[in-house]
Design an enzyme around this catalytic site. Structure first.
Site, PDB file in Angstrom:
ATOM      1  N   ALA A 138      40.478  37.921  22.275  1.00 44.89           N
ATOM      2  CA  ALA A 138      40.556  36.532  22.522  1.00 44.89           C
ATOM      3  C   ALA A 138      41.961  35.980  22.479  1.00 44.89           C
ATOM      4  O   ALA A 138      42.519  35.612  21.584  1.00 44.89           O
ATOM      5  CB  ALA A 138      39.894  35.973  21.135  1.00 44.89           C
ATOM      6  N   GLU A 141      42.708  30.084  26.063  1.00 41.51           N
ATOM      7  CA  GLU A 141      42.059  28.844  25.729  1.00 41.51           C
ATOM      8  C   GLU A 141      41.991  27.786  26.918  1.00 41.51           C
ATOM      9  O   GLU A 141      42.636  28.177  27.991  1.00 41.51           O
ATOM     10  CB  GLU A 141      43.036  28.241  24.733  1.00 41.51           C
ATOM     11  CG  GLU A 141      43.261  29.099  23.494  1.00 41.51           C
ATOM     12  CD  GLU A 141      43.901  28.470  22.458  1.00 41.51           C
ATOM     13  OE1 GLU A 141      44.379  27.409  22.506  1.00 41.51           O
ATOM     14  OE2 GLU A 141      44.388  29.126  21.212  1.00 41.51           O
ATOM     15  N   SER A 146      47.348  30.968  32.012  1.00 40.29           N
ATOM     16  CA  SER A 146      48.573  31.678  32.320  1.00 40.29           C
ATOM     17  C   SER A 146      49.809  31.481  31.294  1.00 40.29           C
ATOM     18  O   SER A 146      50.494  32.222  30.947  1.00 40.29           O
ATOM     19  CB  SER A 146      49.120  31.333  33.577  1.00 40.29           C
ATOM     20  OG  SER A 146      47.968  31.641  34.431  1.00 40.29           O
ATOM     21  N   ARG A 280      25.765  53.530  62.158  1.00 42.62           N
ATOM     22  CA  ARG A 280      25.307  52.525  62.833  1.00 42.62           C
ATOM     23  C   ARG A 280      25.743  52.391  64.632  1.00 42.62           C
ATOM     24  O   ARG A 280      26.994  52.705  64.813  1.00 42.62           O
ATOM     25  CB  ARG A 280      25.893  51.172  62.228  1.00 42.62           C
ATOM     26  CG  ARG A 280      25.802  50.007  63.178  1.00 42.62           C
ATOM     27  CD  ARG A 280      24.418  49.354  62.893  1.00 42.62           C
ATOM     28  NE  ARG A 280      24.072  47.957  63.344  1.00 42.62           N
ATOM     29  CZ  ARG A 280      23.086  47.552  63.689  1.00 42.62           C
ATOM     30  NH1 ARG A 280      21.991  48.126  63.696  1.00 42.62           N
ATOM     31  NH2 ARG A 280      23.096  46.275  64.450  1.00 42.62           N
ATOM     32  N   GLN A 291      37.685  51.458  68.502  1.00 35.18           N
ATOM     33  CA  GLN A 291      39.136  51.375  68.066  1.00 35.18           C
ATOM     34  C   GLN A 291      39.417  50.239  66.904  1.00 35.18           C
ATOM     35  O   GLN A 291      40.148  50.318  66.227  1.00 35.18           O
ATOM     36  CB  GLN A 291      39.990  51.429  68.935  1.00 35.18           C
ATOM     37  CG  GLN A 291      40.185  52.787  69.900  1.00 35.18           C
ATOM     38  CD  GLN A 291      41.255  52.778  70.771  1.00 35.18           C
ATOM     39  OE1 GLN A 291      41.535  51.971  71.487  1.00 35.18           O
ATOM     40  NE2 GLN A 291      41.668  54.062  70.832  1.00 35.18           N
ATOM     41  N   GLN A 349      32.668  43.330  56.202  1.00 35.95           N
ATOM     42  CA  GLN A 349      32.796  43.016  57.666  1.00 35.95           C
ATOM     43  C   GLN A 349      32.322  44.253  58.454  1.00 35.95           C
ATOM     44  O   GLN A 349      31.681  43.949  59.723  1.00 35.95           O
ATOM     45  CB  GLN A 349      34.386  42.609  58.053  1.00 35.95           C
ATOM     46  CG  GLN A 349      34.508  41.932  59.395  1.00 35.95           C
ATOM     47  CD  GLN A 349      33.879  40.480  59.423  1.00 35.95           C
ATOM     48  OE1 GLN A 349      33.481  40.172  58.419  1.00 35.95           O
ATOM     49  NE2 GLN A 349      33.620  40.098  60.378  1.00 35.95           N
ATOM     50  N   GLU A 376      43.776  39.076  32.625  1.00 37.39           N
ATOM     51  CA  GLU A 376      45.392  40.017  32.446  1.00 37.39           C
ATOM     52  C   GLU A 376      46.313  39.504  33.141  1.00 37.39           C
ATOM     53  O   GLU A 376      47.045  40.483  33.483  1.00 37.39           O
ATOM     54  CB  GLU A 376      44.888  41.291  32.545  1.00 37.39           C
ATOM     55  CG  GLU A 376      43.707  41.870  31.194  1.00 37.39           C
ATOM     56  CD  GLU A 376      43.832  43.302  31.119  1.00 37.39           C
ATOM     57  OE1 GLU A 376      44.891  44.180  31.271  1.00 37.39           O
ATOM     58  OE2 GLU A 376      42.790  43.831  31.147  1.00 37.39           O
ATOM     59  N   THR A 378      47.061  36.409  36.370  1.00 35.72           N
ATOM     60  CA  THR A 378      46.939  36.396  37.870  1.00 35.72           C
ATOM     61  C   THR A 378      48.069  37.007  38.538  1.00 35.72           C
ATOM     62  O   THR A 378      49.052  37.388  38.242  1.00 35.72           O
ATOM     63  CB  THR A 378      46.928  34.906  38.224  1.00 35.72           C
ATOM     64  OG1 THR A 378      48.241  34.346  38.083  1.00 35.72           O
ATOM     65  CG2 THR A 378      46.057  34.054  37.343  1.00 35.72           C
ATOM     66  N   GLU A 380      49.912  35.669  40.827  1.00 26.33           N
ATOM     67  CA  GLU A 380      51.125  34.946  40.850  1.00 26.33           C
ATOM     68  C   GLU A 380      51.643  35.245  39.631  1.00 26.33           C
ATOM     69  O   GLU A 380      53.120  35.150  39.807  1.00 26.33           O
ATOM     70  CB  GLU A 380      50.565  33.399  40.802  1.00 26.33           C
ATOM     71  CG  GLU A 380      50.033  32.712  42.055  1.00 26.33           C
ATOM     72  CD  GLU A 380      48.493  33.475  42.342  1.00 26.33           C
ATOM     73  OE1 GLU A 380      47.936  33.750  41.182  1.00 26.33           O
ATOM     74  OE2 GLU A 380      47.973  33.335  43.520  1.00 26.33           O
TER      75      GLU A 380
HETATM   76  C1  LIG Z   1      36.063  37.574  34.340  1.00 23.65           C
HETATM   77  C2  LIG Z   1      37.101  37.265  33.361  1.00 23.65           C
HETATM   78  C3  LIG Z   1      37.297  37.889  32.151  1.00 23.65           C
HETATM   79  C4  LIG Z   1      38.212  37.526  31.287  1.00 23.65           C
HETATM   80  N1  LIG Z   1      38.361  38.009  29.937  1.00 23.65           N
HETATM   81  C5  LIG Z   1      39.183  37.416  29.067  1.00 23.65           C
HETATM   82  C6  LIG Z   1      39.064  38.218  27.671  1.00 23.65           C
HETATM   83  O1  LIG Z   1      38.403  39.043  27.544  1.00 23.65           O
HETATM   84  N2  LIG Z   1      40.186  37.623  26.834  1.00 23.65           N
HETATM   85  C7  LIG Z   1      41.091  36.731  27.372  1.00 23.65           C
HETATM   86  O2  LIG Z   1      41.765  36.261  26.488  1.00 23.65           O
HETATM   87  N3  LIG Z   1      40.949  35.968  28.473  1.00 23.65           N
HETATM   88  C8  LIG Z   1      40.016  36.403  29.480  1.00 23.65           C
HETATM   89  N4  LIG Z   1      40.033  35.745  30.740  1.00 23.65           N
HETATM   90  C9  LIG Z   1      40.980  34.745  30.891  1.00 23.65           C
HETATM   91  C10 LIG Z   1      41.930  35.310  31.889  1.00 23.65           C
HETATM   92  O3  LIG Z   1      43.057  36.159  31.383  1.00 23.65           O
HETATM   93  C11 LIG Z   1      42.596  33.795  32.521  1.00 23.65           C
HETATM   94  O4  LIG Z   1      41.640  33.287  33.471  1.00 23.65           O
HETATM   95  C12 LIG Z   1      43.753  34.066  33.354  1.00 23.65           C
HETATM   96  O5  LIG Z   1      44.909  34.339  32.482  1.00 23.65           O
HETATM   97  C13 LIG Z   1      44.226  32.775  34.179  1.00 23.65           C
HETATM   98  O6  LIG Z   1      44.173  31.482  33.144  1.00 23.65           O
HETATM   99  P1  LIG Z   1      43.387  30.237  33.921  1.00 23.65           P
HETATM  100  O7  LIG Z   1      41.830  30.804  34.187  1.00 23.65           O
HETATM  101  O8  LIG Z   1      43.415  29.360  32.819  1.00 23.65           O
HETATM  102  O9  LIG Z   1      44.152  29.871  35.243  1.00 23.65           O
HETATM  103  P2  LIG Z   1      45.683  29.043  35.299  1.00 23.65           P
HETATM  104  O10 LIG Z   1      46.461  29.527  34.297  1.00 23.65           O
HETATM  105  O11 LIG Z   1      45.014  27.364  35.319  1.00 23.65           O
HETATM  106  O12 LIG Z   1      46.155  29.153  36.726  1.00 23.65           O
HETATM  107  C14 LIG Z   1      45.153  28.729  37.805  1.00 23.65           C
HETATM  108  C15 LIG Z   1      46.128  29.055  39.066  1.00 23.65           C
HETATM  109  O13 LIG Z   1      47.346  28.471  39.037  1.00 23.65           O
HETATM  110  C16 LIG Z   1      48.590  29.744  38.890  1.00 23.65           C
HETATM  111  N5  LIG Z   1      49.329  29.323  38.165  1.00 23.65           N
HETATM  112  C17 LIG Z   1      49.488  29.178  37.021  1.00 23.65           C
HETATM  113  N6  LIG Z   1      50.787  29.035  36.307  1.00 23.65           N
HETATM  114  C18 LIG Z   1      51.592  29.316  37.554  1.00 23.65           C
HETATM  115  C19 LIG Z   1      53.024  29.356  37.866  1.00 23.65           C
HETATM  116  N7  LIG Z   1      53.922  29.236  36.640  1.00 23.65           N
HETATM  117  N8  LIG Z   1      53.685  29.669  39.044  1.00 23.65           N
HETATM  118  C20 LIG Z   1      52.825  30.112  39.987  1.00 23.65           C
HETATM  119  N9  LIG Z   1      51.305  29.968  39.990  1.00 23.65           N
HETATM  120  C21 LIG Z   1      50.740  29.451  38.554  1.00 23.65           C
HETATM  121  C22 LIG Z   1      47.665  30.840  38.693  1.00 23.65           C
HETATM  122  O14 LIG Z   1      48.100  32.029  39.330  1.00 23.65           O
HETATM  123  C23 LIG Z   1      46.166  30.617  39.320  1.00 23.65           C
HETATM  124  O15 LIG Z   1      46.187  30.838  40.627  1.00 23.65           O
HETATM  125  C24 LIG Z   1      39.201  36.322  31.655  1.00 23.65           C
HETATM  126  C25 LIG Z   1      38.697  35.832  32.984  1.00 23.65           C
HETATM  127  C26 LIG Z   1      38.071  36.368  33.952  1.00 23.65           C
HETATM  128  C27 LIG Z   1      37.788  35.411  35.019  1.00 23.65           C
END
Ligand SMILES: Cc1cc2nc3c(=O)[nH]c(=O)nc-3n(C[C@H](O)[C@H](O)[C@H](O)COP(=O)(O)OP(=O)(O)OC[C@H]3O[C@@H](n4cnc5c(N)ncnc54)[C@H](O)[C@@H]3O)c2cc1C
Length: 398
Positions: A138, A141, A146, A280, A291, A349, A376, A378, A380
């Site tokens: 966990a 939040e 990120s 297919r 090709q 596709q 874990e 993104t 980016e």
């Molecule tokens: C299926 C799934 C399972 C998950 N399981 C867990 C879990 O078990 N435990 C846990 O703690 N979390 C978990 N997560 C959360 C996951 O780690 C976060 O969703 C992830 O870290 C991204 O955070 P966010 O969704 O808030 O996106 P944001 O941080 O809001 O990012 C949104 C977009 O902005 C981009 N961005 C953000 N900052 C920057 C930057 N500085 N420069 C360029 N681009 C940027 C990101 O790359 C992304 O494309 C899970 C998520 C999913 C989808």
């Protein structure tokens, strides 16, 4: 509710394809790859895919018991990262949910293995690898995705205890886990350097499952809240303020395994595309003889081979005890998950209309593979990590 049985993958190269990682694997890995690949194909691929969130929660616990009883979670305890990658390749190809179960057992327990806290390890680790306890990690939040250091959950000292308050979102296994490995701030002013890590049993007073968060590919996800949740000081992993570094060290080790899961999904998609292209017929001959289709298949196979090499290189570095694998792990995760997305999309596709039928394995993979580019860290964020290492460590020879 369950969907129709997933049919076994068409015969093709084995998954995991240990030969593709070549000299990066030891003999024990080659044997393990064959064993877990056969297990996944025989026992997991034919299981009904959960059709909704409730079914996924039930199935996750059933899969945990299966994985534990078979000893398939043992590589986590051994911290054998190449074996963990092989396991995730095999599981993800057969059952994305089984792969998620493996991933969360690792995320929940690796901080315990890396930190010096024998009491917590003794309480949980054996149960986790035996499949008796379901783990969760966990960290995220609503305002700290990120930007992990922005987390608002606090852990305030109160004598020999800490009192946790805050809400965690997007937590895999929320609501069904037996314990949560939780990150909370013990010194908000210090941001990243003020974060500590705790292991909190799910039945702790003040820990509440708030709500499920439902994904298009069923996977148990949700929100949990800490409301004056009191945990003993002995449940802290590592130093006070050392949680951020512990979390990053854990992710450094596990990001290559996310790449491996991506390879497993991509390999399954490629096998489906090859089988379909051979069978297919259109315009009087098999698709495989066009090709433009061959070009797609060639790109898919080449992307997959390159992804596997990056994944197993990162895991090999970690296995040989490299002090830091941040760069290799980030490259492996970013490249393999992006490549897998392209490969799965190309497989859809090649299959045409059949590829977007909800009951077809490639449609399921299409939904499952997407999250790997997000969780874990993104893509980016991986690219930022890679650039940071290049610019500050002179790692240009990587
Ligand atoms: C299926 C799934 C399972 C998950 N399981 C867990 C879990 O078990 N435990 C846990 O703690 N979390 C978990 N997560 C959360 C996951 O780690 C976060 O969703 C992830 O870290 C991204 O955070 P966010 O969704 O808030 O996106 P944001 O941080 O809001 O990012 C949104 C977009 O902005 C981009 N961005 C953000 N900052 C920057 C930057 N500085 N420069 C360029 N681009 C940027 C990101 O790359 C992304 O494309 C899970 C998520 C999913 C989808």
């Amino acid at each position: 509710m369950v969907a129709p049985h997933t049919r076994p993958a068409p015969a093709a190269r084995p998954i995991p394809d240990a030969g593709a990682a070549g000299p990066l694997l030891d003999d024990r890995h080659l044997a393990f790859a064959g064993e877990i690949g056969a297990f996944a194909e025989r026992e997991l691929a034919p299981r009904p895919a959960p059709a909704d969130d409730a079914a996924a929660r039930h199935e996750a616990r059933a899969l945990l018991a299966r994985l534990g009883a078979g000893g398939w979670l043992d590589p986590i305890l051994a911290q054998d990262w190449r074996a963990c990658c092989l396991a995730r390749e095999a599981l993800a190809a057969a059952s994305p949910l089984a792969d998620a179960v493996f991933a969360l057992q690792a995320l929940g327990v690796v901080p315990m293995l890396l930190a010096d806290n024998a009491a917590v390890r003794d309480r949980w680790v054996a149960d986790v690898v035996a499949g008796r306890a379901l783990a969760a990690f966990a960290m995220t939040e609503s305002e700290a995705g990120s930007d992990i250091a922005a987390m608002a959950t606090t852990a305030t000292r109160d004598g020999p205890h800490y009192v946790l308050n805050g809400v965690k979102t997007y937590i895999s296994n929320a609501g069904i886990a037996d314990f949560y490995t939780v990150f909370a701030s013990t010194d908000p002013a210090a941001r990243g350097r003020g974060i500590s890590c705790f292991v909190v049993p799910a039945d702790s007073p003040g820990l509440r499952f708030v709500r499920p968060q439902v994904l298009s590919e069923p996977h148990p996800l949700g929100e949990i809240a800490f409301e004056d949740c009191r945990v003993p000081g002995s449940s802290r992993l590592g130093e006070e303020g050392g949680g951020f570094a512990l979390g990053l060290k854990t992710l450094d080790r596990l990001r290559s395994t996310v790449g491996a899961a991506a390879c497993g999904m991509a390999a399954r998609a490629l096998a489906e595309a090859l089988a379909h292209a051979r069978a297919r017929r259109q315009f009087g001959k098999p698709l495989a003889q066009f090709q433009l289709v061959q070009e797609k298949l060639a790109r898919m196979a080449t992307d997959l081979a390159a992804a596997r090499l990056l994944v197993y290189r990162a895991a090999w570095e970690a296995d040989r005890g490299a002090p830091r694998v941040t760069l290799e792990a980030a490259m492996a995760k970013a490249f393999a998950t992006e490549a897998a997305q392209r490969i799965v999309d190309d497989a859809v596709q090649v299959l045409g209309g059949a590829g977007v039928m909800a009951s077809h394995p490639v449609d399921r993979l299409y939904r499952a593979v997407r999250a790997l580019r997000i969780y874990e860290g993104t893509t980016e964020i991986q690219h930022l990590v890679i650039a940071d290492r290049l610019l500050h460590d002179d790692a240009s020879g990587a």
